[in-house]
Design a protein around this motif. Structure first.
Motif, PDB file in Angstrom:
ATOM      1  N   THR A   1     -12.268   0.782  -2.219  1.00  0.00           N
ATOM      2  CA  THR A   1     -11.909   2.047  -1.418  1.00  0.00           C
ATOM      3  C   THR A   1     -12.617   1.821  -0.184  1.00  0.00           C
TER       4      THR A   1
ATOM      5  N   ALA B   1      -9.368  -1.467   3.168  1.00  0.00           N
ATOM      6  CA  ALA B   1      -9.942  -1.581   1.584  1.00  0.00           C
ATOM      7  C   ALA B   1      -9.027  -2.864   1.107  1.00  0.00           C
TER       8      ALA B   1
ATOM      9  N   LYS C   1     -11.380  -2.484  -7.387  1.00  0.00           N
ATOM     10  CA  LYS C   1     -11.051  -1.294  -7.038  1.00  0.00           C
ATOM     11  C   LYS C   1     -11.715  -0.769  -5.697  1.00  0.00           C
TER      12      LYS C   1
ATOM     13  N   GLU D   1      -7.802   3.555   6.342  1.00  0.00           N
ATOM     14  CA  GLU D   1      -8.644   3.245   4.946  1.00  0.00           C
ATOM     15  C   GLU D   1      -7.810   2.396   3.944  1.00  0.00           C
ATOM     16  N   ARG D   2      -6.749   2.589   4.046  1.00  0.00           N
ATOM     17  CA  ARG D   2      -5.904   1.754   2.892  1.00  0.00           C
ATOM     18  C   ARG D   2      -5.740   0.500   3.401  1.00  0.00           C
TER      19      ARG D   2
END
Length: 452
Positions: free
Chosen positions: A361, A334, A359, A330-331
């Motif tokens: 995510t 994103a 921002k 996920e990091r």
């Protein structure tokens, strides 16, 4: 009157230095037509390949950095590097280091060489240094030729990294050269294995093929769901780990460990080859190598080194699992999306936006596993959310991910069509590739980020 020469009247022949032996062995290697063809191919073929592919309408998008060969000349050397680590460098070390000792067995010239040099130690040093010189010349040709082909065909434009960040030409050039410098470590390890096989197996074809076979086994092992500790303990892991140089911050942990492991294999295999060479019986022309000697003096010590390395890495680092975890995926996704969204915004002349403002995510799942998903696979599904200044609606995009065992992933856009649904986007200067339609990324297998 007949003169009688006594033993005291005969002056001892001067000892052949390592320097003279090195020059002699280097001339022998370069005089071979096979080596000359290899040098010519390494200094010409990459430039022709990169220039030709960069001007084609279709690109090798399944190859790392392949989809950027139209955009910058710095992508071509990285495509060549990926191919070289898989095929070219193992074959080159086999053709040079894997044959440097076995050639004397085939020609039956060991006794002549020993009479001329009178020192097995200096013979070993001269042959090892000459083969190293030729290998470095071949690698230098691959680097210079691929860089020249890319710059002449496309130009030194910025390069998109594996985190979506745009690298300036100077930064891209430094990272490309550093990546090539890093793969010298596993190349030396394969060359040392080639020296060992050339001595242990003599004129047997297996000695010549040993570095290529070892590299093939390591490639197959990297495709298996092995723990990270085992991957890092293989001497060829740097052929993959250089990818970490093109993320921000750079993923240096696996790369440095891989370089240290490769150098340890280089030293161990070279010492084993040296000791085996000193114990060889050169008076028996039929004694040119045996499978038993290759196992006891080569395979078993290297297997022991592998076991020790795995144990040390497992004890020193959190590397007992696959290294691919939901939070890491996920990091990475994103972060890459945020950088690429900003790039697309600049292409379309939209109002400027920063990654902090977006921002971005990601919420990812793997198959039916929604929480704490782990492991590689092509069933990763990610929904990315972001925010634009002065816009209350949250934007969302869907990506299907194929994550490989080494941490590399390919994110394929699945909508909306305004963001990642089309291969091309219409810009003020014409159609251009959509950077968010499909992109590469890298998950750090050996992360130092605390869980939680």
């Amino acid at each position: 009157m007949t003169a009688i020469l006594t033993e005291d009247d005969v002056a001892p022949a001067p000892r052949v230095s390592v320097r003279r032996g090195y020059r002699f062995e280097l001339v022998k290697l370069v005089s071979q037509s096979r080596v000359r063809l290899l040098v010519l191919a390494c200094w010409i073929a990459p430039a022709l390949f990169v220039a030709a592919v960069s001007r084609q309408s279709t690109l090798p998008a399944d190859t790392l950095f392949g989809r950027w060969m139209h955009a910058t000349g710095w992508a071509g050397p990285l495509v060549v590097l990926g191919f070289s680590g898989t095929w070219a460098l193992p074959l080159l070390t086999s053709m040079v280091a894997g044959d440097v000792f076995a050639a004397e067995d085939r020609l039956g010239t060991w006794r002549h060489l020993l009479v001329a040099v009178r020192s097995p130690r200096r013979i070993f040093a001269a042959k090892a240094l000459s083969s190293l010189t030729v290998i470095l010349l071949l690698v230098a040709g691959l680097v210079c030729s691929s860089v020249a082909g890319g710059l002449l065909a496309v130009g030194g434009h910025p390069l998109v990294g594996l985190d979506g960040r745009l690298l300036a030409p100077g930064d891209a050039a430094a990272k490309v050269l550093l990546a090539w410098a890093c793969v010298l470590a596993p190349t030396l390890a394969l060359a040392a294995i080639g020296l060992l096989g050339s001595i242990a197996l003599g004129r047997s074809p297996m000695g010549l093929l040993l570095p290529a076979l070892v590299a093939l086994v390591m490639q197959l092992a990297q495709m298996l769901p092995l723990p990270v500790a085992v991957r890092l303990a293989l001497p060829g892991y740097v052929f993959i780990a250089w990818n970490g140089l093109f993320t921000g911050p750079a993923q240096l942990g696996p790369l440095l460990i891989g370089i240290a492991v490769s150098l340890a294999w280089t030293v161990t295999a070279t010492v084993l080859a040296y000791l085996l060479f000193l114990r060889r019986d050169f008076t028996n022309l039929a004694n040119d190598g045996s499978a038993r000697r290759a196992v006891t003096a080569g395979l078993l010590p290297l297997a022991g080194l592998l076991g020790v390395t795995v144990a040390v890495i497992a004890a020193a680092t959190p590397s007992t699992g696959s290294g691919i975890e939901q939070a890491k995926v996920e990091r990475s996704v994103a972060t890459a999306f945020a950088h690429l969204y900003r790039m697309q915004t600049d292409e379309l002349n939209r109002p400027a936006v920063t990654e902090a403002q977006l921002k971005a995510t990601a919420t990812c799942s793997k198959g039916n596993v929604q929480d704490h998903a782990t492991g590689p696979g092509n069933d990763w599904h990610c929904v990315i959310s972001w925010h634009l200044p002065h816009v209350r609606t949250t934007g969302q995009a869907i990506y299907q991910l194929d994550v490989t065992s080494d941490g590399r992933f390919v994110a394929d856009g699945d909508g909306p069509k305004e963001v990642n649904g089309y291969f091309l986007v219409r810009t003020p200067t014409g159609d251009a590739p959509n950077p968010m339609w499909q992109f590469d990324g890298n998950v750090e297998l050996l992360s130092t980020t605390p869980k939680g």
